[in-house]
Motif scaffolding. Structure first.
Motif, PDB file in Angstrom:
ATOM      1  N   CYS A 162     -37.907  76.263  85.611  1.00 45.68           N
ATOM      2  CA  CYS A 162     -37.994  75.583  84.311  1.00 45.68           C
ATOM      3  C   CYS A 162     -39.456  75.645  83.901  1.00 45.68           C
ATOM      4  O   CYS A 162     -40.351  75.513  84.738  1.00 45.68           O
ATOM      5  CB  CYS A 162     -37.581  74.117  84.426  1.00 45.68           C
ATOM      6  SG  CYS A 162     -35.826  73.933  84.757  1.00 45.68           S
ATOM      7  N   SER A 163     -39.683  75.861  82.629  1.00 40.69           N
ATOM      8  CA  SER A 163     -41.058  75.887  82.126  1.00 40.69           C
ATOM      9  C   SER A 163     -41.107  74.930  80.940  1.00 40.69           C
ATOM     10  O   SER A 163     -40.764  75.297  79.811  1.00 40.69           O
ATOM     11  CB  SER A 163     -41.424  77.322  81.736  1.00 40.69           C
ATOM     12  OG  SER A 163     -42.810  77.447  81.570  1.00 40.69           O
ATOM     13  N   HIS A 164     -41.496  73.680  81.247  1.00 37.10           N
ATOM     14  CA  HIS A 164     -41.477  72.640  80.215  1.00 37.10           C
ATOM     15  C   HIS A 164     -42.620  72.838  79.230  1.00 37.10           C
ATOM     16  O   HIS A 164     -43.734  73.185  79.619  1.00 37.10           O
ATOM     17  CB  HIS A 164     -41.610  71.253  80.850  1.00 37.10           C
ATOM     18  CG  HIS A 164     -40.420  70.880  81.683  1.00 37.10           C
ATOM     19  ND1 HIS A 164     -40.256  71.335  82.970  1.00 37.10           N
ATOM     20  CD2 HIS A 164     -39.334  70.127  81.404  1.00 37.10           C
ATOM     21  CE1 HIS A 164     -39.112  70.861  83.448  1.00 37.10           C
ATOM     22  NE2 HIS A 164     -38.535  70.123  82.524  1.00 37.10           N
ATOM     23  N   GLU A 223     -45.896  89.915  74.756  1.00 32.49           N
ATOM     24  CA  GLU A 223     -45.056  88.754  74.391  1.00 32.49           C
ATOM     25  C   GLU A 223     -45.520  87.472  75.075  1.00 32.49           C
ATOM     26  O   GLU A 223     -45.222  86.380  74.603  1.00 32.49           O
ATOM     27  CB  GLU A 223     -43.592  88.994  74.808  1.00 32.49           C
ATOM     28  CG  GLU A 223     -42.895  90.137  74.107  1.00 32.49           C
ATOM     29  CD  GLU A 223     -42.930  91.436  74.926  1.00 32.49           C
ATOM     30  OE1 GLU A 223     -43.862  91.579  75.765  1.00 32.49           O
ATOM     31  OE2 GLU A 223     -42.056  92.284  74.729  1.00 32.49           O
ATOM     32  N   TYR A 224     -46.220  87.610  76.210  1.00 37.82           N
ATOM     33  CA  TYR A 224     -46.583  86.405  76.987  1.00 37.82           C
ATOM     34  C   TYR A 224     -47.920  85.868  76.469  1.00 37.82           C
ATOM     35  O   TYR A 224     -48.997  86.210  76.939  1.00 37.82           O
ATOM     36  CB  TYR A 224     -46.642  86.732  78.491  1.00 37.82           C
ATOM     37  CG  TYR A 224     -46.683  85.482  79.357  1.00 37.82           C
ATOM     38  CD1 TYR A 224     -45.548  84.692  79.528  1.00 37.82           C
ATOM     39  CD2 TYR A 224     -47.861  85.074  79.981  1.00 37.82           C
ATOM     40  CE1 TYR A 224     -45.575  83.544  80.300  1.00 37.82           C
ATOM     41  CE2 TYR A 224     -47.900  83.921  80.746  1.00 37.82           C
ATOM     42  CZ  TYR A 224     -46.750  83.164  80.904  1.00 37.82           C
ATOM     43  OH  TYR A 224     -46.786  82.016  81.662  1.00 37.82           O
ATOM     44  N   TYR A 225     -47.809  84.979  75.468  1.00 38.20           N
ATOM     45  CA  TYR A 225     -48.997  84.466  74.769  1.00 38.20           C
ATOM     46  C   TYR A 225     -49.842  83.485  75.616  1.00 38.20           C
ATOM     47  O   TYR A 225     -51.042  83.330  75.355  1.00 38.20           O
ATOM     48  CB  TYR A 225     -48.552  83.750  73.452  1.00 38.20           C
ATOM     49  CG  TYR A 225     -47.694  82.551  73.765  1.00 38.20           C
ATOM     50  CD1 TYR A 225     -48.255  81.316  74.033  1.00 38.20           C
ATOM     51  CD2 TYR A 225     -46.312  82.689  73.900  1.00 38.20           C
ATOM     52  CE1 TYR A 225     -47.466  80.243  74.410  1.00 38.20           C
ATOM     53  CE2 TYR A 225     -45.522  81.614  74.276  1.00 38.20           C
ATOM     54  CZ  TYR A 225     -46.113  80.400  74.538  1.00 38.20           C
ATOM     55  OH  TYR A 225     -45.362  79.347  74.939  1.00 38.20           O
ATOM     56  N   ALA A 279     -41.357  85.379  75.018  1.00 37.48           N
ATOM     57  CA  ALA A 279     -42.362  85.357  76.091  1.00 37.48           C
ATOM     58  C   ALA A 279     -41.727  85.462  77.482  1.00 37.48           C
ATOM     59  O   ALA A 279     -42.366  85.913  78.430  1.00 37.48           O
ATOM     60  CB  ALA A 279     -43.201  84.082  75.990  1.00 37.48           C
ATOM     61  N   TYR A 280     -40.459  85.046  77.576  1.00 33.81           N
ATOM     62  CA  TYR A 280     -39.788  85.058  78.885  1.00 33.81           C
ATOM     63  C   TYR A 280     -38.695  86.132  78.965  1.00 33.81           C
ATOM     64  O   TYR A 280     -37.938  86.175  79.931  1.00 33.81           O
ATOM     65  CB  TYR A 280     -39.233  83.655  79.187  1.00 33.81           C
ATOM     66  CG  TYR A 280     -40.356  82.650  79.399  1.00 33.81           C
ATOM     67  CD1 TYR A 280     -40.841  82.372  80.674  1.00 33.81           C
ATOM     68  CD2 TYR A 280     -40.974  82.035  78.310  1.00 33.81           C
ATOM     69  CE1 TYR A 280     -41.889  81.491  80.866  1.00 33.81           C
ATOM     70  CE2 TYR A 280     -42.032  81.145  78.491  1.00 33.81           C
ATOM     71  CZ  TYR A 280     -42.486  80.879  79.760  1.00 33.81           C
ATOM     72  OH  TYR A 280     -43.541  80.011  79.954  1.00 33.81           O
ATOM     73  N   ASN A 281     -38.616  86.964  77.923  1.00 35.26           N
ATOM     74  CA  ASN A 281     -37.662  88.092  77.899  1.00 35.26           C
ATOM     75  C   ASN A 281     -38.414  89.312  77.388  1.00 35.26           C
ATOM     76  O   ASN A 281     -38.050  89.883  76.354  1.00 35.26           O
ATOM     77  CB  ASN A 281     -36.481  87.777  76.966  1.00 35.26           C
ATOM     78  CG  ASN A 281     -35.558  86.724  77.536  1.00 35.26           C
ATOM     79  OD1 ASN A 281     -34.828  86.979  78.489  1.00 35.26           O
ATOM     80  ND2 ASN A 281     -35.587  85.537  76.957  1.00 35.26           N
TER      81      ASN A 281
HETATM   82  C1  AVI Z   1     -46.838  79.951  86.256  1.00 36.60           C
HETATM   83  N1  AVI Z   1     -46.016  79.514  85.153  1.00 36.60           N
HETATM   84  C2  AVI Z   1     -46.727  78.565  84.288  1.00 36.60           C
HETATM   85  C3  AVI Z   1     -45.368  80.609  84.402  1.00 36.60           C
HETATM   86  C4  AVI Z   1     -44.587  80.016  83.201  1.00 36.60           C
HETATM   87  O1  AVI Z   1     -44.821  80.507  82.091  1.00 36.60           O
HETATM   88  O2  AVI Z   1     -43.821  79.074  83.376  1.00 36.60           O
HETATM   89  C5  AVI Z   1     -44.445  81.405  85.275  1.00 36.60           C
HETATM   90  C6  AVI Z   1     -43.649  82.417  84.504  1.00 36.60           C
HETATM   91  N2  AVI Z   1     -42.357  82.556  84.542  1.00 36.60           N
HETATM   92  C7  AVI Z   1     -41.995  83.531  83.756  1.00 36.60           C
HETATM   93  N3  AVI Z   1     -43.056  84.028  83.165  1.00 36.60           N
HETATM   94  C8  AVI Z   1     -44.130  83.355  83.635  1.00 36.60           C
END
Ligand code: AVI
Ligand code: SAH
Length: 321
Positions: free
Chosen positions: A282-284, A55-57, A206-208
């Motif tokens: 926060c992930s902008h 999920e984490y693209y 991506a975050y779940n």
């Molecule tokens: C490091 N940073 C860019 C990750 C993000 O996607 O914001 C940290 C992260 N948090 C949850 N998953 C990954």
């Protein structure tokens, strides 16, 4: 852990200031902690697991963009540069650059996660014996000095992959870009990974992740506070939550209290109502135009942008104006 082969430049660690930051954050009406506290050794390893999740693209997409365009990137950087990486982690993406850059003067990875950084630096020094590797253990949001390479660099390239820029509030992100502008010096440049705005469902997935690794990463912050700041969080009484907020354009990660409870940190007691949360990250996400405007305010002009075919992520090469 001992790391004898590589000399670490240790700077600006201040556990009293860290504790103060934790306490200040928990005293707010909306409790907040800063994401830099994710990254103890366990947190760094959990982040590495995140980068491999289906999920984490961002990681695989940024790696593909780097591989696809490496010759053009190397041509823009030119010979005998010093590569200064902010938040280098395991330096995974950097390997692509180290393999291809022409007569690098030095590689200077900067990270707050000491043992993880030193292990990565040792591995790189063994893999690339012709490159001087000068790790700096520092919080890059505080003033720190850079070591002087043995070979005089022709220019400084600041490398900031991963879209870690997104973990800073817009004002702090711009301030960090201004620090990078200073570190790039005259004729220097910034090579930065920036995650882009996209469909909410892709972002929230991506975050779940279904394996629960991001939840473990989030909860690890409480474990760390227990270990390092005499806190007594019960990790079973907090739950991971990540949601995308359209208007600031960011994923917010929270730890939600599942019951009314009291927690003490370094002797100070904090009350949590049922459902009350601590915002941990926060992930902008930016449009290309939004990032360009911020980079320009910090003194950079975006010279080249590479994206993937789906427009999920960007790598941007920025020159000092
Ligand atoms: C490091 N940073 C860019 C990750 C993000 O996607 O914001 C940290 C992260 N948090 C949850 N998953 C990954
Ligand atoms: N660049 C890597 C790692 C990104 S994770 C990648 O693209 O995959 C974010 C990294 O930044 C972690 O290694 C973390 O330890 C580091 N970091 C976060 N906040 C920091 C700070 N304030 N100062 C120094 N390093 C920091």
């Amino acid at each position: 852990m001992s790391h004898s082969a590589i000399e670490a430049h240790e700077q600006n660690a201040d556990s009293a200031a860290d504790l103060n930051e934790v306490l200040q954050g928990l005293r707010q009406p909306r409790k907040v902690l800063t994401p830099k506290f994710f990254y103890d050794e366990r947190g760094s390893l959990l982040f590495e697991q995140i980068t491999e999740l289906p999920e984490y693209y961002p990681t695989r997409t940024e790696l593909a963009i780097m591989r696809e365009n490496i010759h053009e990137i190397v041509g823009l950087i030119g010979p005998q540069a010093s590569l200064i990486e902010f938040g280098s982690g395991s330096s995974m993406k950097t390997r692509i650059l180290l393999e291809c850059l022409d007569h690098l003067a030095a590689y200077v990875p900067v990270d707050i996660s000491r043992d993880h950084l030193l292990a990565a630096a040792e591995a790189l020094a063994a893999e690339f014996p012709h490159i001087e590797v000068l790790p700096v253990v520092a919080d890059f949001t505080q003033p720190f000095d850079l070591p002087q390479p043995k070979v005089m660099p022709l220019r400084n390239i600041v490398y900031f992959p991963g879209s870690t820029i997104g973990n800073f509030m817009p004002d702090a992100a711009q301030a960090l870009l201004e620090v990078m502008y200073q570190e790039a010096k005259e004729d220097g440049a910034l090579l930065i990974g920036v995650d882009l705005k996209k469909d909410t469902a892709i972002l929230e997935r991506a975050y779940n992740d279904s394996a629960g690794v991001t939840a473990k990463f989030n909860l690890n912050m409480l474990r760390r506070l227990n270990n390092e700041f005499s806190a007594n969080f019960d990790l079973d009484k907090f739950e991971h939550r990540a949601i995308y907020k359209e208007s600031p354009g960011r994923i917010e990660m929270h730890l939600v209290s599942t019951s009314a409870q009291e927690v003490s940190v370094a002797g100070e007691v904090f009350h949590f109502g049922e459902g009350e949360s601590i915002r941990t990250e926060c992930s902008h996400k930016y449009t290309l135009e939004e990032f360009e405007a911020m980079a320009e305010r910090a003194g950079f002009s975006v010279n080249r942008v590479w994206t993937d075919p789906e427009g999920l992520f960007s790598v941007q090469y920025c020159l000092r104006l």
